[in-house]
Write a protein that holds these residues in place. Sequence first.
Motif, PDB file in Angstrom:
ATOM      1  N   THR A   1       1.451   9.025  -0.925  1.00 49.41           N
ATOM      2  CA  THR A   1       1.505   9.343  -2.336  1.00 49.41           C
ATOM      3  C   THR A   1       1.773   8.338  -2.976  1.00 49.41           C
ATOM      4  OG1 THR A   1       3.592   9.988  -2.340  1.00 49.41           O
ATOM      5  CG2 THR A   1       1.982  11.487  -1.779  1.00 49.41           C
ATOM      6  N   PRO A   2       1.392   7.796  -4.437  1.00 49.97           N
ATOM      7  CA  PRO A   2       1.913   6.790  -5.143  1.00 49.97           C
ATOM      8  C   PRO A   2       3.025   5.793  -4.804  1.00 49.97           C
ATOM      9  CG  PRO A   2       0.528   7.904  -6.200  1.00 49.97           C
ATOM     10  CD  PRO A   2       0.674   8.524  -5.069  1.00 49.97           C
ATOM     11  N   GLU A   3       3.952   7.011  -5.131  1.00 44.97           N
ATOM     12  CA  GLU A   3       5.114   7.070  -5.016  1.00 44.97           C
ATOM     13  C   GLU A   3       6.250   6.123  -3.593  1.00 44.97           C
ATOM     14  OE1 GLU A   3       4.027  10.020  -6.107  1.00 44.97           O
ATOM     15  OE2 GLU A   3       4.324   9.481  -7.989  1.00 44.97           O
ATOM     16  N   ALA A   4       5.817   6.967  -2.445  1.00 43.14           N
ATOM     17  CA  ALA A   4       5.668   6.652  -0.665  1.00 43.14           C
ATOM     18  C   ALA A   4       5.681   5.446  -0.719  1.00 43.14           C
ATOM     19  CB  ALA A   4       4.968   8.064  -0.175  1.00 43.14           C
ATOM     20  N   ILE A   5       4.185   5.336  -0.743  1.00 45.22           N
ATOM     21  CA  ILE A   5       3.468   3.694  -1.148  1.00 45.22           C
ATOM     22  C   ILE A   5       4.076   2.567  -1.803  1.00 45.22           C
ATOM     23  CG2 ILE A   5       1.713   2.587  -1.280  1.00 45.22           C
ATOM     24  CD1 ILE A   5      -0.805   4.513  -1.013  1.00 45.22           C
ATOM     25  N   ALA A   6       4.880   2.393  -3.104  1.00 42.21           N
ATOM     26  CA  ALA A   6       5.748   1.512  -3.595  1.00 42.21           C
ATOM     27  C   ALA A   6       6.860   1.388  -2.079  1.00 42.21           C
ATOM     28  CB  ALA A   6       6.422   1.993  -4.558  1.00 42.21           C
ATOM     29  N   GLN A   7       7.516   2.766  -2.336  1.00 43.53           N
ATOM     30  CA  GLN A   7       8.830   2.981  -1.341  1.00 43.53           C
ATOM     31  C   GLN A   7       8.838   1.572   0.150  1.00 43.53           C
ATOM     32  OE1 GLN A   7      10.554   6.385  -0.923  1.00 43.53           O
ATOM     33  NE2 GLN A   7      12.416   5.803   0.400  1.00 43.53           N
ATOM     34  N   ILE A   8       7.371   1.748   0.709  1.00 47.40           N
ATOM     35  CA  ILE A   8       6.977   1.391   1.946  1.00 47.40           C
ATOM     36  C   ILE A   8       6.924   0.253   1.908  1.00 47.40           C
ATOM     37  CG2 ILE A   8       5.499   1.280   4.017  1.00 47.40           C
ATOM     38  CD1 ILE A   8       7.735   3.428   4.769  1.00 47.40           C
ATOM     39  N   ASN A   9       6.597  -0.606   0.580  1.00 47.73           N
ATOM     40  CA  ASN A   9       6.194  -1.914   0.502  1.00 47.73           C
ATOM     41  C   ASN A   9       7.161  -2.779   0.450  1.00 47.73           C
ATOM     42  OD1 ASN A   9       3.181  -1.509   0.452  1.00 47.73           O
ATOM     43  ND2 ASN A   9       2.798  -0.735  -1.392  1.00 47.73           N
ATOM     44  N   GLU A  10       8.375  -1.743  -0.641  1.00 49.41           N
ATOM     45  CA  GLU A  10       9.177  -2.425  -0.665  1.00 49.41           C
ATOM     46  C   GLU A  10      10.335  -2.040   0.358  1.00 49.41           C
ATOM     47  OE1 GLU A  10      12.920  -2.164  -3.763  1.00 49.41           O
ATOM     48  OE2 GLU A  10      10.836  -0.430  -4.202  1.00 49.41           O
ATOM     49  N   ALA A  11      10.428  -1.481   1.191  1.00 50.22           N
ATOM     50  CA  ALA A  11      11.153  -1.213   2.166  1.00 50.22           C
ATOM     51  C   ALA A  11      10.771  -2.840   3.219  1.00 50.22           C
ATOM     52  CB  ALA A  11      11.398   0.012   2.815  1.00 50.22           C
ATOM     53  N   TYR A  12       9.653  -2.923   3.275  1.00 45.28           N
ATOM     54  CA  TYR A  12       8.377  -3.448   4.406  1.00 45.28           C
ATOM     55  C   TYR A  12       8.269  -4.950   3.800  1.00 45.28           C
ATOM     56  CZ  TYR A  12       8.764   0.374   7.865  1.00 45.28           C
ATOM     57  OH  TYR A  12       8.982   1.177   8.435  1.00 45.28           O
ATOM     58  N   GLY A  13       8.640  -5.588   2.700  1.00 53.43           N
ATOM     59  CA  GLY A  13       8.177  -5.870   2.118  1.00 53.43           C
ATOM     60  C   GLY A  13       6.889  -6.793   1.496  1.00 53.43           C
ATOM     61  N   PHE A  14       5.377  -5.693   2.109  1.00 58.80           N
ATOM     62  CA  PHE A  14       4.026  -5.555   1.262  1.00 58.80           C
ATOM     63  C   PHE A  14       4.184  -6.676   0.358  1.00 58.80           C
ATOM     64  CE2 PHE A  14       4.260  -2.212   5.783  1.00 58.80           C
ATOM     65  CZ  PHE A  14       4.522  -3.199   6.109  1.00 58.80           C
TER      66      PHE A  14
END
Length: 334
Positions: free
Chosen positions: A44-57
């Motif tokens: 989901t857009p929220e989950a993708i944003a969370q992963i991008n922030e957590a891993y620095g993407f």
Amino acid sequence: MLRVIGKRLLLLVPTLLGLSILLFAWVRALPGGPASALLGERATPEAIAQINEAYGFDRPIIEQYFTYIGRLLTGDFGNSVQTNRPVLDEFATRFPATVELALVALAIAIAVGIPLGYLGAKYYGKTVDHVSVVVSLLGVTVPVFFLAFILKWIFAVQLGWFPPDGRQSPRIDATHATGYYVLDGLLTGELDAAWDAIVHLVLPGLALASIPLAIIARITRASVLQVYGADYVRTARAKGLLPRIIRDRYILRNAMLPVVTTIGLQLGLLISGAVLTETVFNFAGIGQFLADAVFRRDFPVLQGFIIFIAILYSLINLIVDVSYSLIDPRVRVQ
């Protein structure tokens, strides 16, 4: 010799640097980005944003790469998606099982492959030679997973001679200090545990040994055939030397260089290619963990495994090159 070893180790730097660039680009070239590929159907857009922030993407690409390199240099390969534990810890836990299995398979391949190839060359064109050729062809053509299932069904299910899966029987209360079950049993004096671990290694070791056994037999046969016709072998026979001396000093020693190279490469392949065998026999090693990582999109595990195999291959090639001068005095590492 030390200077040569140092030079070979320095060659690891550009190799690993180039590999790190390829792995970095591979993860970021995944469809939809690494976060979307990692989440799969849960993207989901929220989950993708969370992963991008957590891993620095979501940071600049250059900053991401240097952060990635910095973590690799400190041994930080990230956390496994499957277990949420550091990848390095997972490898340290599972690596002994794969090493045990690979060494058993390599021992079987060497113990059978070299004599089979030598006898095939010695009795060229005769029944023994035909048998060696047939065995080598079967070893290469029969898929490992199919052979593993056949061995398991015949010797474990039907005959009950060997256990069907696992590394050790649940009834064995063994001390696992190093993670190498056979070694642990010998060091602690728990011989029943060591023997039980050996029995569990037989069937997966035979299945995994099929391809390297066939390759070693073919290389040994071809190399010995080439040496058999050499002038120094004919001279040794003319001098009346014992057949054993001719075999050991003049034939095998000069024919072993390509065989040693093959053995070194096969060891790396055994460790990296134990996925199917470990899966069939439920053998808790790196191979089985890697198979699960593929299905669960565990990219930190996949990246760490690729880098690990690259380092392993480089070290094995170094050992093989150094061993040349020990096998054949004419060879000097330049």
